[in-house]
Design an enzyme around this catalytic site. Sequence first.
Site, PDB file in Angstrom:
ATOM      1  N   GLU A 141       0.839  -1.201   0.000  1.00 46.42           N
ATOM      2  CA  GLU A 141       0.000   0.000   0.000  1.00 46.42           C
ATOM      3  C   GLU A 141       0.874   1.251   0.000  1.00 46.42           C
ATOM      4  OE1 GLU A 141      -3.979   1.693   2.199  1.00 46.42           O
ATOM      5  OE2 GLU A 141      -2.410   0.928   3.466  1.00 46.42           O
ATOM      6  N   GLY A 274       3.066   2.381  10.794  1.00 46.18           N
ATOM      7  CA  GLY A 274       2.947   1.750  12.098  1.00 46.18           C
ATOM      8  C   GLY A 274       2.565   0.283  11.935  1.00 46.18           C
ATOM      9  N   ALA A 275       1.632   0.037  10.996  1.00 46.15           N
ATOM     10  CA  ALA A 275       1.178  -1.333  10.727  1.00 46.15           C
ATOM     11  C   ALA A 275       0.463  -1.333   9.387  1.00 46.15           C
ATOM     12  CB  ALA A 275       0.238  -1.808  11.830  1.00 46.15           C
ATOM     13  N   MET A 276       0.261  -2.535   8.827  1.00 48.25           N
ATOM     14  CA  MET A 276      -0.406  -2.643   7.524  1.00 48.25           C
ATOM     15  C   MET A 276      -1.348  -3.828   7.543  1.00 48.25           C
ATOM     16  SD  MET A 276      -0.946  -1.617   4.508  1.00 48.25           S
ATOM     17  CE  MET A 276      -2.184  -2.454   3.525  1.00 48.25           C
ATOM     18  N   GLU A 277      -2.608  -3.564   7.113  1.00 48.18           N
ATOM     19  CA  GLU A 277      -3.710  -4.505   7.278  1.00 48.18           C
ATOM     20  C   GLU A 277      -3.787  -5.598   6.226  1.00 48.18           C
ATOM     21  OE1 GLU A 277      -5.528  -0.984   4.863  1.00 48.18           O
ATOM     22  OE2 GLU A 277      -4.045  -1.226   6.444  1.00 48.18           O
ATOM     23  N   ASN A 278      -2.662  -6.014   5.626  1.00 47.89           N
ATOM     24  CA  ASN A 278      -2.722  -7.075   4.607  1.00 47.89           C
ATOM     25  C   ASN A 278      -3.707  -8.164   5.034  1.00 47.89           C
ATOM     26  OD1 ASN A 278      -0.257  -5.848   3.483  1.00 47.89           O
ATOM     27  ND2 ASN A 278       0.726  -6.812   5.235  1.00 47.89           N
ATOM     28  N   HIS A 310      -7.274  -1.357  15.057  1.00 42.39           N
ATOM     29  CA  HIS A 310      -7.385  -0.609  13.797  1.00 42.39           C
ATOM     30  C   HIS A 310      -7.169  -1.548  12.607  1.00 42.39           C
ATOM     31  CE1 HIS A 310      -6.561   3.157  11.332  1.00 42.39           C
ATOM     32  NE2 HIS A 310      -5.973   2.250  10.577  1.00 42.39           N
ATOM     33  N   GLU A 311      -6.088  -2.343  12.670  1.00 41.33           N
ATOM     34  CA  GLU A 311      -5.778  -3.235  11.541  1.00 41.33           C
ATOM     35  C   GLU A 311      -6.838  -4.334  11.392  1.00 41.33           C
ATOM     36  OE1 GLU A 311      -3.632  -1.980   9.658  1.00 41.33           O
ATOM     37  OE2 GLU A 311      -2.827  -0.610  11.162  1.00 41.33           O
ATOM     38  N   HIS A 314      -9.923  -3.160   9.628  1.00 41.97           N
ATOM     39  CA  HIS A 314      -9.699  -3.116   8.176  1.00 41.97           C
ATOM     40  C   HIS A 314     -10.023  -4.444   7.483  1.00 41.97           C
ATOM     41  CE1 HIS A 314      -8.010   0.754   7.175  1.00 41.97           C
ATOM     42  NE2 HIS A 314      -6.992   0.654   8.006  1.00 41.97           N
TER      43      HIS A 314
END
Length: 873
Positions: A141, A274-278, A310-311, A314
Amino acid sequence: MCMSHSSNSSTNPDREVLPTNVKPTHYDLTLEPLFDSFTFDGEVAISLEVNETSNYVTLNSIEIEIHEASIDNKSIEKESIVFDKDEQTVTFKLDHDLVEKSTAVLKIKFTGELNNKMAGFYRSSYQENGETKYLATTQMEPTDCRRAFPSFDEPSLKATFTIALIADKDLVCLSNMDENSTESISDSKKKVVFNKTPLMSTYLVAFIVGDLKYVETNEFRIPIKVYATPGSEHLGEYSAKIAAKTLAFFEEKFDIPYPLPKCDMVAIHDFSAGAMENFGLITYRTVDLLLDEKKTNINTKQRVTEVVMHELAHQWFGNLVTMDFWDGLWLNEGFATWMSWYACDSLYPDWKVWESYVSDSLQHALSLDALRASHPIEVPVKRADEINQIFDAISYSKGSSLLKMISRWLGEDIFIKGVSNYLKKHKWGNTKTSDLWESLSDVSGKDVVKVMDIWTKNIGYPIINVEESGNDLTFTQNRFLATGDVKPEENKVLYPVFLGLKTKEGIDESLVLDTREKKVTLSNLDFFKVNGDSAGIYRTAYSPERWAKLGEAGVAGLLSVEDRVGLVADAGALASSGFTATTDFLSLVNSWSKESNYVVWDEILNRIAAIRAAFIFEDDEINTSLKLFTVDLLSPKLNSIGWEFKEDDTFAEQQLKSSLYGSALVAGHKEAEKYASEAFAKYVAGDKSAVHPNLRGSIFNYAAKSGDSKTFDELFNIYQNPESVEVKISALRSLGRFTQPDLLEKITGYLLQSDVIKQQDIYIPMQGLRASKEGMNYLWTWLQENWDKIYEILPPGLSMLGSVVTLATSGFTKRDQKQAIEDFFKTKDTKGFNQGLAQSLDVITAKINWSERDSKKVADWLSVNGYVSKNKL
């Protein structure tokens, strides 16, 4: 992090998107990372549906070398493969037509770079027993899937994926789905094939190869695992438990089961966000996933909880239902932000997160959106390199604040019902913002579309002026700007403002100001407050007499925490922009020294710190006096609660102690300083329990601010040999707090040495440098001297460059400083951070205006109130 092409091209003709002659339906992808050469080999077979008869296929690709390609097993000649670096595409020209309504399979063999840019398929390094080791991971992303394999890299071009990874037998391979099979392909190599994914966008594809260990929880109906490099995996237990609770909570609220067979969360040492919702394989910075509950501070615990929530939000909102194109990003991020607060409030009611939301998300949104260089929530995005700039407080914080406002207007239950209907209607598909508004309108019977269009498509928000006459209140709305210089053409939008009028009878939620002005009659005006519980996105200005009465109402207990925080924030913002006098703000907070809520104190102390920041280049006397005022204000409360932590301290008590102690240290509270010096000395001598985790950041910062080169070495040693990631980050931030030239030279010298400070972390010591005039000047000099190198290692497509520019510039407060910044960037290519730079200059302008307008008056007020004697500290 967090599209239907035909309609895209008509709604935004300038948008750079792929041709619509074909569309992908499935990718069969095999990749092998090669750690000795930092490259990877790949093969992909893309199944295509042909929408119109044509003799070419164009897809996205960058920094990928294509060795051979074929369509339906017919080879494509090398000279028929054309790259466009600027558009980030590759076109395969064919010697025959693909016929409309037929299908085709495009096969490509390629090599890519296992880069160190934290984008696409990249390498992350870490130390183990003195040796540097690597793992391969992804960050797609917004538009970096094209670095990992040639792809149709747009959110609306959803497809299914069958992914296979080739790796050393002793390494772990992970992807979005669970494993289907593993086969041995040599003595040392294996091939792991994963099950086919459901329909998903390319930006959510993920795969990881590395030496990883995991902890697992079985508290949810599918396996949840938290992975980390060996020796840290046990620190994932807290996040695994949070994930189990949160997935169950969201399943119930959305009334849709979590759609994948497993949920993996992985700590990555080099990570730009911070993080990624893959989908099914969520990646995190180590500090945002791993923690030791006994040694962590309360803010880190809350941050990790919210990031995980949050992730996970998503997985439904963003992954299952995806925005049509990137101008809908705010819907992904604003919603996941709101949903994480909502889940946190339900699962951790004693944290009272909706109170801190007012000082956190809402104020971030209002601060950024008060700048002329802000942007609407829904931004027309044309090119890939513009997308990263909208991952900001407008998309996340204003977006979530807007959803908070709407959920309050409609009622939380109705809001969630509308969201559930929206997700069910559009699952596995793509949507525009209006689709959510329509679902909310259907379920509530209110015209959500009309109200929200005004809020999402326009920049900024209003200031509501309240005039009193007899029993009448007249409300007037005008655009609010931090610089206080609104032009008539910028003041045309009339917002639907929910007035939330609070009286002793309660809050009247029915009043909406959607015209320039409105008159309301009350039975009496002895007590009222606009924007009850601070749920609306606007500032409110009262008469000086009413401010005084509201101050008394706060002391008398007539105002909720949210009300008190909102009042302090409004008073501070109106003072900084010139709508009211800064001395009115100081008088208001001066009457609140008995306040017992940490969120209100945080807001008071942040606003006083903002005055100091605006006056930092003024005469030292005014800053000394502001510190005296701060010490005087907080001492009664701090002295009564102390800064020793007990096992049975509540969340709120811990927050209040750490907040007041930290501010007391900065302001020069003698006993707090003495305690910090002694605790730091014991810590360095080996007594790690001498510094409580909740005070660690404050004590490290104080040690640096008052320290010498010996202290620098001590903090640097803590940074290099920390007991936890959290300690490491605290030490790194404190290294920017020194003020001696030789030590400033030292820390700025480390900023570009990636073997000392990881590229993902260079903003952390920069935050420390921002705290002093000396640090700020050094940082700006460093940026100018190293610009070419900074631009090279932080390319404009990554949002880090914008953060670095903002940190290095926005602290200044003088006209000549602003001019120097403008002169420097005049000759530079600002693509990719032009928005951040413009916002930075706006912030400086606001501070110039503020200090020129009010510094003398503030100095006089402080003098009259007795805050001048330097020995008073």
